[in-house]
Design a protein around this motif. Sequence first.
Motif, short mmCIF file in Angstrom:
data_model
loop_
_atom_site.label_atom_id
_atom_site.label_comp_id
_atom_site.label_asym_id
_atom_site.label_seq_id
_atom_site.Cartn_x
_atom_site.Cartn_y
_atom_site.Cartn_z
N UNK A 193 0.80 -1.23 0.00
CA UNK A 193 0.00 0.00 0.00
C UNK A 193 0.83 1.28 0.00
N UNK A 194 2.01 1.27 0.64
CA UNK A 194 2.82 2.49 0.67
C UNK A 194 3.36 2.82 -0.73
N UNK A 195 3.81 1.79 -1.46
CA UNK A 195 4.29 2.02 -2.82
C UNK A 195 3.15 2.51 -3.72
N UNK A 196 1.98 1.89 -3.56
CA UNK A 196 0.83 2.31 -4.35
C UNK A 196 0.39 3.73 -3.99
N UNK A 197 0.45 4.07 -2.69
CA UNK A 197 0.07 5.41 -2.27
C UNK A 197 1.02 6.46 -2.83
N UNK A 198 2.31 6.14 -2.90
CA UNK A 198 3.27 7.07 -3.49
C UNK A 198 2.98 7.29 -4.98
N UNK A 199 2.57 6.20 -5.66
CA UNK A 199 2.20 6.33 -7.06
C UNK A 199 0.97 7.22 -7.22
N UNK A 200 -0.04 7.02 -6.38
CA UNK A 200 -1.25 7.85 -6.44
C UNK A 200 -0.91 9.30 -6.13
N UNK A 201 -0.06 9.53 -5.13
CA UNK A 201 0.31 10.90 -4.76
C UNK A 201 1.03 11.60 -5.91
N UNK A 202 1.91 10.89 -6.61
CA UNK A 202 2.62 11.49 -7.73
C UNK A 202 1.67 11.88 -8.86
N UNK A 203 0.64 11.04 -9.08
CA UNK A 203 -0.35 11.37 -10.11
C UNK A 203 -1.18 12.60 -9.72
N UNK A 204 -1.56 12.68 -8.44
CA UNK A 204 -2.35 13.82 -7.99
C UNK A 204 -1.53 15.11 -8.04
N UNK A 205 -0.24 15.03 -7.72
CA UNK A 205 0.61 16.22 -7.80
C UNK A 205 0.76 16.70 -9.25
N UNK A 206 0.65 15.77 -10.19
CA UNK A 206 0.73 16.12 -11.61
C UNK A 206 -0.63 16.53 -12.18
N UNK A 257 -2.09 1.88 4.58
CA UNK A 257 -1.16 3.00 4.52
C UNK A 257 -1.93 4.31 4.42
N UNK A 258 -1.43 5.32 5.11
CA UNK A 258 -1.94 6.68 4.96
C UNK A 258 -0.79 7.57 4.50
N UNK A 259 -1.03 8.39 3.49
CA UNK A 259 0.01 9.25 2.94
C UNK A 259 -0.60 10.58 2.53
N UNK A 260 -0.09 11.71 3.05
CA UNK A 260 -0.56 13.02 2.57
C UNK A 260 0.16 13.42 1.30
N UNK A 261 -0.56 14.05 0.39
CA UNK A 261 0.00 14.51 -0.88
C UNK A 261 -0.18 16.02 -0.98
N UNK A 262 0.91 16.74 -1.11
CA UNK A 262 0.85 18.20 -1.22
C UNK A 262 0.61 18.60 -2.67
N UNK A 263 -0.51 19.24 -2.95
CA UNK A 263 -0.85 19.70 -4.30
C UNK A 263 -0.99 21.22 -4.29
N UNK A 264 -1.22 21.80 -5.46
CA UNK A 264 -1.34 23.25 -5.54
C UNK A 264 -2.63 23.74 -4.88
N UNK A 265 -3.60 22.85 -4.68
CA UNK A 265 -4.86 23.22 -4.04
C UNK A 265 -4.86 22.94 -2.55
N UNK A 266 -3.82 22.33 -2.03
CA UNK A 266 -3.77 21.97 -0.62
C UNK A 266 -3.34 20.52 -0.43
N UNK A 267 -3.50 20.03 0.77
CA UNK A 267 -3.07 18.67 1.10
C UNK A 267 -4.23 17.71 0.87
N UNK A 268 -3.95 16.61 0.17
CA UNK A 268 -4.92 15.54 -0.02
C UNK A 268 -4.48 14.33 0.80
#
Length: 218
Positions: free
Chosen positions: A124-137, A196-207
């Motif tokens: 789940x942590x590897x998958x969450x990092x992949x999801x976070x990278x997509x959301x940041x893009x 896994x829980x992972x925060x993703x920093x985007x231009x609109x705020x934290x997801x």
Amino acid sequence: MGRKIHPLGFRLGVNQKHFSHWFAQMGDYPKFLEEDRRIRSSIEKYVERSVRDSSSYGGIGHIEIQRKTDLIKVDIHTGFPDLLIEEHSLRIDQMKNDIEAMLALGNRKLRITLNNVVQPYGEPKILAEHVASQLRNRVAFRRTMKRAIELVGRTSNKGIKIQIAGRLNGSEMARVEWAREGRVPLHTIRARIKYCYLPAQTIYGVLGIKIWIFQDTE
């Protein structure tokens, strides 16, 4: 109340193990606990700085720490260790020296090894990092969740649930959206749930990204 219990802590001693293995005297326990936290944080930050293209790197699944009298053994479970070392030129020796200097180990030795994860997107942590990278893009969150479920579908897992909370797609009001495929029995203690829980920093705020993966039942 089941939703308020951490899925991993709920199953400790049944089918979930600790990622730190050591014994300590009462006075040394806080010091060792803080050292473990600093080791994990240092490794994750070092990898994040060294890896330029996160989309082609599987990330770190988890880090195991074992302590002996004069040895600290750190096992890094990563999705693609060969890619991490060869293409991105991550110097394990340099990372080791930085951690030794930070902790002031003295007579103790530090050993760092890389272990390959057979199914990277089953972590789940590897998958969450992949999801976070997509959301940041700025990829649409529904497309991101659908793609993540497809990646997990290629493994031998029985179910997955992905939840994303925050200002989705830049909307004014924050909300929670989730998607699930298969079974995710959170109330069954024997069920092998990875979380896994992972925060993703985007231009609109934290997801906030939460991922549950159901492997099997003992």
